[in-house]
Write a protein that holds these residues in place. Sequence first.
Motif, PDB file in Angstrom:
ATOM      1  N   LEU A 228      18.970  82.891  40.485  1.00 51.06           N
ATOM      2  CA  LEU A 228      19.524  81.658  41.040  1.00 51.06           C
ATOM      3  C   LEU A 228      18.379  80.707  41.390  1.00 51.06           C
ATOM      4  O   LEU A 228      17.873  80.693  42.503  1.00 51.06           O
ATOM      5  CB  LEU A 228      20.363  81.985  42.280  1.00 51.06           C
ATOM      6  CG  LEU A 228      21.584  82.868  42.016  1.00 51.06           C
ATOM      7  CD1 LEU A 228      22.247  83.282  43.328  1.00 51.06           C
ATOM      8  CD2 LEU A 228      22.586  82.153  41.116  1.00 51.06           C
ATOM      9  N   ARG A 229      18.002  79.913  40.392  1.00 55.13           N
ATOM     10  CA  ARG A 229      16.889  78.972  40.577  1.00 55.13           C
ATOM     11  C   ARG A 229      17.400  77.534  40.635  1.00 55.13           C
ATOM     12  O   ARG A 229      17.023  76.772  41.504  1.00 55.13           O
ATOM     13  CB  ARG A 229      15.889  79.099  39.422  1.00 55.13           C
ATOM     14  CG  ARG A 229      15.250  80.464  39.269  1.00 55.13           C
ATOM     15  CD  ARG A 229      14.148  80.408  38.219  1.00 55.13           C
ATOM     16  NE  ARG A 229      13.613  81.734  37.908  1.00 55.13           N
ATOM     17  CZ  ARG A 229      14.040  82.496  36.929  1.00 55.13           C
ATOM     18  NH1 ARG A 229      15.032  82.070  36.144  1.00 55.13           N
ATOM     19  NH2 ARG A 229      13.503  83.682  36.709  1.00 55.13           N
ATOM     20  N   ASN A 230      18.220  77.156  39.660  1.00 57.01           N
ATOM     21  CA  ASN A 230      18.645  75.772  39.512  1.00 57.01           C
ATOM     22  C   ASN A 230      20.168  75.705  39.570  1.00 57.01           C
ATOM     23  O   ASN A 230      20.853  76.089  38.628  1.00 57.01           O
ATOM     24  CB  ASN A 230      18.128  75.220  38.186  1.00 57.01           C
ATOM     25  CG  ASN A 230      18.321  73.720  38.067  1.00 57.01           C
ATOM     26  OD1 ASN A 230      19.394  73.199  38.372  1.00 57.01           O
ATOM     27  ND2 ASN A 230      17.300  73.016  37.616  1.00 57.01           N
ATOM     28  N   ASP A 231      20.699  75.227  40.680  1.00 51.10           N
ATOM     29  CA  ASP A 231      22.157  75.199  40.852  1.00 51.10           C
ATOM     30  C   ASP A 231      22.833  74.252  39.868  1.00 51.10           C
ATOM     31  O   ASP A 231      23.934  74.532  39.379  1.00 51.10           O
ATOM     32  CB  ASP A 231      22.530  74.831  42.291  1.00 51.10           C
ATOM     33  CG  ASP A 231      21.914  73.520  42.757  1.00 51.10           C
ATOM     34  OD1 ASP A 231      20.988  73.015  42.081  1.00 51.10           O
ATOM     35  OD2 ASP A 231      22.341  73.004  43.802  1.00 51.10           O
ATOM     36  N   ALA A 232      22.177  73.152  39.511  1.00 50.27           N
ATOM     37  CA  ALA A 232      22.789  72.175  38.605  1.00 50.27           C
ATOM     38  C   ALA A 232      22.954  72.752  37.200  1.00 50.27           C
ATOM     39  O   ALA A 232      23.985  72.540  36.546  1.00 50.27           O
ATOM     40  CB  ALA A 232      21.950  70.899  38.553  1.00 50.27           C
ATOM     41  N   VAL A 233      21.967  73.501  36.733  1.00 50.13           N
ATOM     42  CA  VAL A 233      22.037  74.092  35.395  1.00 50.13           C
ATOM     43  C   VAL A 233      23.127  75.152  35.339  1.00 50.13           C
ATOM     44  O   VAL A 233      23.914  75.217  34.387  1.00 50.13           O
ATOM     45  CB  VAL A 233      20.673  74.695  34.988  1.00 50.13           C
ATOM     46  CG1 VAL A 233      20.805  75.479  33.686  1.00 50.13           C
ATOM     47  CG2 VAL A 233      19.643  73.595  34.829  1.00 50.13           C
ATOM     48  N   LEU A 234      23.202  76.009  36.362  1.00 49.02           N
ATOM     49  CA  LEU A 234      24.230  77.054  36.382  1.00 49.02           C
ATOM     50  C   LEU A 234      25.623  76.444  36.463  1.00 49.02           C
ATOM     51  O   LEU A 234      26.548  76.892  35.778  1.00 49.02           O
ATOM     52  CB  LEU A 234      23.996  77.998  37.556  1.00 49.02           C
ATOM     53  CG  LEU A 234      24.979  79.173  37.656  1.00 49.02           C
ATOM     54  CD1 LEU A 234      24.990  80.003  36.387  1.00 49.02           C
ATOM     55  CD2 LEU A 234      24.645  80.039  38.869  1.00 49.02           C
TER      56      LEU A 234
END
Length: 272
Positions: A228-234
Amino acid sequence: MACEEVKGEEEEELAMVSLGSYGGKVRLLVAGEESAAEEIMLLWGIQQPTLSKPNAFVSQSSLQLRLDSCGQSLSILQSPSSLSTPGVTGAAMWDSGVILGKFLEHSVDSGMLTVQGKKIVELGSGCGLVGCIAALLGGQVILTDLPDRLRLLRKNIETNMNHGGVRGSATATELIWGEDPDPEIIEPVPDYVLGSDVVYSEGAVVDLLVTLEQLSGPNTTIFLAGELRNDAVLEYFIEAAMDKFIIGRVDQTLWHPDYRSKRVVLYVLVKK
């Protein structure tokens, strides 16, 4: 008990389902305009990934990762110097790969997954740990990655699969997402598709989903683990994937008890 509490418990129970060939109950992501955003808020709110230690199970500065799995001692070669090259992440192991591999082992041991004799395709195999574990469990595994990543991948397959106790098989081949796969990859359609840290940029999501569709038949089960690094990409991936796939999140209580991390999430997908 208040009516609202009863209703909430019923909704919670309804949201837990089995998907594909995985016998465990997963938390279903309900399709809808707000579902992807709600999932991201839930993950970052409850798991708070930034507060947990990164690289809990790996050392990316090491030339080698050792891991016991399926009664074998695996030795996974890494190339730390390659990580300085922009866009190259598959030259070293990440927590999500270790967690996915040990999840497969734990699921087989607990009777929630049958891998023996099944065709398995791994996407973005990198160093090859996940695919090697799947082969040790009895899968007929095709590990895939970009052409310039295959040398290290094949070396790790050779190192870890050429000894007794390997119940399945493992081979490596090129696969570029969004392009037509070689016939051996999609004929017959895989029973399982695996991927760890394959959702890393919005630019790659469209091609990844094209490939997931190409590899998926009515009886294909997909397991995707990621940090869980980039919430927008996920969120972008979940929203786009919901158009073609049913998605469930695997609760960490169903992972291997010694390989869990609040920085990692694990999803099961099946084609609609």
